[in-house]
Design a protein around this motif. Sequence first.
Motif: not given
Length: 66
Positions: A54-58, A60-61, A65-66
């Motif tokens: 879940w953390m990885e899915s949020h 932002v780079t 791209e996010s």
Amino acid sequence: MGNTENRHVNEFEAADFTGHAVSTLRNWRVLGKGPSYCKIGKSVRYAMSDLRAWMESHKVTPGGES
């Protein structure tokens, strides 16, 4: 101790891991948002693998791209 990915934690440990308040996790459960969880009776448990995903899915780079 076994594989930490298979470990399940309570809502207080999940809040500590994610950096969100327990009340936020509770609100998200009511709203159908937030990380996946298991409910057994009155107990709520989060799989560490689900919290990490879940953390990885949020993630932002900046500048990408996010």
